[in-house]
Design a protein around this motif. Structure first.
Motif, PDB file in Angstrom:
ATOM      1  N   VAL A 219      39.786  33.131  36.207  1.00  0.00           N
ATOM      2  CA  VAL A 219      40.352  34.514  35.732  1.00  0.00           C
ATOM      3  C   VAL A 219      39.158  34.907  34.568  1.00  0.00           C
ATOM      4  CG1 VAL A 219      42.012  35.696  34.299  1.00  0.00           C
ATOM      5  CG2 VAL A 219      42.813  33.890  35.981  1.00  0.00           C
ATOM      6  N   ASN A 220      38.636  36.176  34.585  1.00  0.00           N
ATOM      7  CA  ASN A 220      37.831  36.653  33.420  1.00  0.00           C
ATOM      8  C   ASN A 220      38.569  37.059  32.474  1.00  0.00           C
ATOM      9  OD1 ASN A 220      36.198  39.375  32.550  1.00  0.00           O
ATOM     10  ND2 ASN A 220      34.954  37.334  32.529  1.00  0.00           N
ATOM     11  N   ILE A 221      38.304  36.646  31.091  1.00  0.00           N
ATOM     12  CA  ILE A 221      39.452  36.902  30.270  1.00  0.00           C
ATOM     13  C   ILE A 221      38.711  37.974  29.207  1.00  0.00           C
ATOM     14  CG2 ILE A 221      40.566  34.640  30.011  1.00  0.00           C
ATOM     15  CD1 ILE A 221      38.625  33.725  28.119  1.00  0.00           C
ATOM     16  N   PRO A 226      33.587  44.666  34.537  1.00  0.00           N
ATOM     17  CA  PRO A 226      34.062  44.834  35.999  1.00  0.00           C
ATOM     18  C   PRO A 226      34.248  43.442  36.692  1.00  0.00           C
ATOM     19  CG  PRO A 226      31.739  44.938  35.578  1.00  0.00           C
ATOM     20  CD  PRO A 226      32.409  44.689  34.246  1.00  0.00           C
ATOM     21  N   HIS A 227      34.325  42.331  35.979  1.00  0.00           N
ATOM     22  CA  HIS A 227      34.648  41.067  36.490  1.00  0.00           C
ATOM     23  C   HIS A 227      36.065  40.891  36.449  1.00  0.00           C
ATOM     24  CE1 HIS A 227      30.389  40.892  36.517  1.00  0.00           C
ATOM     25  NE2 HIS A 227      30.334  41.179  35.364  1.00  0.00           N
ATOM     26  N   PHE A 228      36.656  40.347  37.499  1.00  0.00           N
ATOM     27  CA  PHE A 228      38.403  40.121  37.461  1.00  0.00           C
ATOM     28  C   PHE A 228      38.543  38.752  38.032  1.00  0.00           C
ATOM     29  CE2 PHE A 228      37.331  44.484  38.647  1.00  0.00           C
ATOM     30  CZ  PHE A 228      37.733  45.240  37.617  1.00  0.00           C
ATOM     31  N   SER A 229      39.618  38.588  38.372  1.00  0.00           N
ATOM     32  CA  SER A 229      40.091  37.169  38.785  1.00  0.00           C
ATOM     33  C   SER A 229      39.657  36.866  40.455  1.00  0.00           C
ATOM     34  CB  SER A 229      41.604  36.927  38.781  1.00  0.00           C
ATOM     35  OG  SER A 229      41.921  37.125  37.370  1.00  0.00           O
ATOM     36  N   ALA A 245      28.293  28.050  40.313  1.00  0.00           N
ATOM     37  CA  ALA A 245      27.317  28.718  41.257  1.00  0.00           C
ATOM     38  C   ALA A 245      28.093  29.480  42.609  1.00  0.00           C
ATOM     39  CB  ALA A 245      26.342  27.432  41.831  1.00  0.00           C
ATOM     40  N   ARG A 246      29.352  28.561  42.759  1.00  0.00           N
ATOM     41  CA  ARG A 246      30.326  29.189  43.767  1.00  0.00           C
ATOM     42  C   ARG A 246      30.770  30.471  43.188  1.00  0.00           C
ATOM     43  NH1 ARG A 246      32.637  24.578  44.788  1.00  0.00           N
ATOM     44  NH2 ARG A 246      30.970  23.752  45.844  1.00  0.00           N
ATOM     45  N   ILE A 247      31.138  30.602  41.818  1.00  0.00           N
ATOM     46  CA  ILE A 247      31.583  31.602  41.364  1.00  0.00           C
ATOM     47  C   ILE A 247      30.744  32.941  41.450  1.00  0.00           C
ATOM     48  CG2 ILE A 247      32.322  32.975  39.399  1.00  0.00           C
ATOM     49  CD1 ILE A 247      33.284  30.296  38.509  1.00  0.00           C
ATOM     50  N   LYS A 248      29.382  32.633  41.439  1.00  0.00           N
ATOM     51  CA  LYS A 248      28.277  33.639  41.458  1.00  0.00           C
ATOM     52  C   LYS A 248      28.150  34.148  42.876  1.00  0.00           C
ATOM     53  CE  LYS A 248      25.535  32.575  37.456  1.00  0.00           C
ATOM     54  NZ  LYS A 248      24.173  32.153  36.896  1.00  0.00           N
ATOM     55  N   ARG A 249      28.191  33.190  43.856  1.00  0.00           N
ATOM     56  CA  ARG A 249      28.093  33.608  45.146  1.00  0.00           C
ATOM     57  C   ARG A 249      29.467  34.573  45.680  1.00  0.00           C
ATOM     58  NH1 ARG A 249      25.423  28.673  45.305  1.00  0.00           N
ATOM     59  NH2 ARG A 249      27.336  27.422  45.947  1.00  0.00           N
ATOM     60  N   THR A 313      44.306  26.851  36.873  1.00  0.00           N
ATOM     61  CA  THR A 313      43.591  27.925  36.620  1.00  0.00           C
ATOM     62  C   THR A 313      42.527  27.811  35.587  1.00  0.00           C
ATOM     63  OG1 THR A 313      45.488  29.332  37.150  1.00  0.00           O
ATOM     64  CG2 THR A 313      44.076  30.381  35.589  1.00  0.00           C
ATOM     65  N   VAL A 314      41.380  28.277  35.685  1.00  0.00           N
ATOM     66  CA  VAL A 314      40.423  28.219  34.705  1.00  0.00           C
ATOM     67  C   VAL A 314      39.981  29.545  34.202  1.00  0.00           C
ATOM     68  CG1 VAL A 314      39.641  26.134  35.316  1.00  0.00           C
ATOM     69  CG2 VAL A 314      38.684  27.895  36.282  1.00  0.00           C
ATOM     70  N   CYS A 315      39.178  29.684  33.124  1.00  0.00           N
ATOM     71  CA  CYS A 315      38.670  31.108  32.547  1.00  0.00           C
ATOM     72  C   CYS A 315      37.186  30.900  32.751  1.00  0.00           C
ATOM     73  CB  CYS A 315      39.229  31.173  31.198  1.00  0.00           C
ATOM     74  SG  CYS A 315      40.828  30.976  31.038  1.00  0.00           S
TER      75      CYS A 315
END
Length: 319
Positions: A219-221, A226-229, A245-249, A313-315
């Motif tokens: 979750v983006n806090i 423009p970045h969401f869950s 790295a996986r989040i960026k991809r 869940t992590v932020c």
């Protein structure tokens, strides 16, 4: 006036002694050519990998024949070589001995062949000899006589390891594996691999049900971004760098951004709390610092990192 004269003297002395206006031009130290060659080699390899990836996903067949495109891969295996095979090393030694630096040329191919075919190390590889000679000549014309050395001035293994994230991001892949050609199980497949000429293999690797993994909510806090869950797979023994790295991809807009991960101090109630709009980091969040690996709780109820329970869940924040 005396005051103006003294001020001018003081200014000239200050300029001469301390100001950049009066400083000498800095002297450069010795140039490390191996760094330049390594950077050029990396760019060439990634370009070559990208072309092979396009050919893999969009195979071309005979005219009028439609081929089913392959499923986009998520893994690349790079096969590199630390040393040339004995027959290639003998060929390089002879080419180096007969190379004319003044004319930037080699003897005629017929003359080279007359000598090389007499060497016992080369006889079993006569079909590959002249294509290899042509390849070396082409490289010498493009990069200079340093190509004739039997070893590179840098380590390909270290180069690919240090730039792993760049390679994965450029090719939009999830994982990378390095294999030294001497240890590859199929030696026929890697016969053309040599220092400076790696080989790549693409494949679609499915999540292995025998290996522990789970989808985790990220979750983006930050407000007004423009970045969401999103949900990303997290594998057992992943590092924080692997997860980022996986989040960026998963979100290509994060490609050039800096991403930080945070955990809830209370992983049960933390994700249910309303965020303070002006201070999203106000309450119970702690930054996840590397090094360390992510593992699963004994009851498989969530993630663990550094002895702390993360839950499911992590932020993350983006800068």
């Amino acid at each position: 006036t005396p005051t103006l004269f003294r001020s001018k003297q003081w200014y000239q002395r200050r300029v001469r002694e301390e100001s950049v206006v009066g400083a000498a031009w800095p002297e450069a130290g010795p140039v490390d050519d191996s760094l330049t060659k390594a950077a050029e080699h990396l760019m060439e390899c990634v370009h070559d990998f990208r072309i092979k990836l396009m050919n893999y996903t969009k195979p071309s067949g005979k005219k009028g024949k439609n081929l089913t495109p392959n499923e986009p891969p998520n893994h690349i295996t790079i096969i590199y070589a630390n040393d040339y095979p004995a027959w290639q090393e003998k060929t390089l030694d002879y080419l180096k001995a007969t190379y004319s630096p003044t004319e930037n040329s080699f003897p005629e191919n017929k003359e080279l062949l007359l000598h090389l075919k007499t060497l016992p190390e080369i006889k079993p590889f006569m079909k590959k000899l002249m294509p290899f000679v042509a390849y070396v000549k082409e490289q010498v014309a493009a990069k200079g006589p340093s190509v004739l050395e039997s070893h590179l001035s840098f380590s390909e293994e270290n180069l690919f390891t240090q730039n792993k994230e760049y390679i994965l991001r450029s090719l939009d892949l999830d994982s990378l594996q390095l294999v030294e050609s001497a240890t590859h199980p199929d030696q026929k497949l890697v016969t053309d691999v040599c220092p400076g000429k790696p080989m790549c293999k693409f494949e679609k690797r499915q999540l292995d049900p025998s290996q522990p993994w789970r989808m985790t909510r990220v979750v983006n806090i930050q407000p007004c971004t423009p970045h969401f869950s999103m949900d990303v797979p997290v594998y057992h023994t992943d590092t924080i760098e692997d997860m980022i790295a996986r989040i960026k991809r998963a979100d290509r807009r994060l490609k050039t951004k800096q991403v930080m991960l945070y955990r809830f101090v209370d992983p049960i109630t933390g994700p249910r709390q309303m965020l303070a709009f002006d201070q999203p980091m106000l309450w119970n969040k702690r930054k996840l610092e590397a090094p360390g690996t992510i593992v699963y709780a004994d009851d498989n109820s969530g993630l663990m990192f550094g002895g702390s329970y993360l839950g499911t869940t992590v932020c993350y924040t983006v800068t």
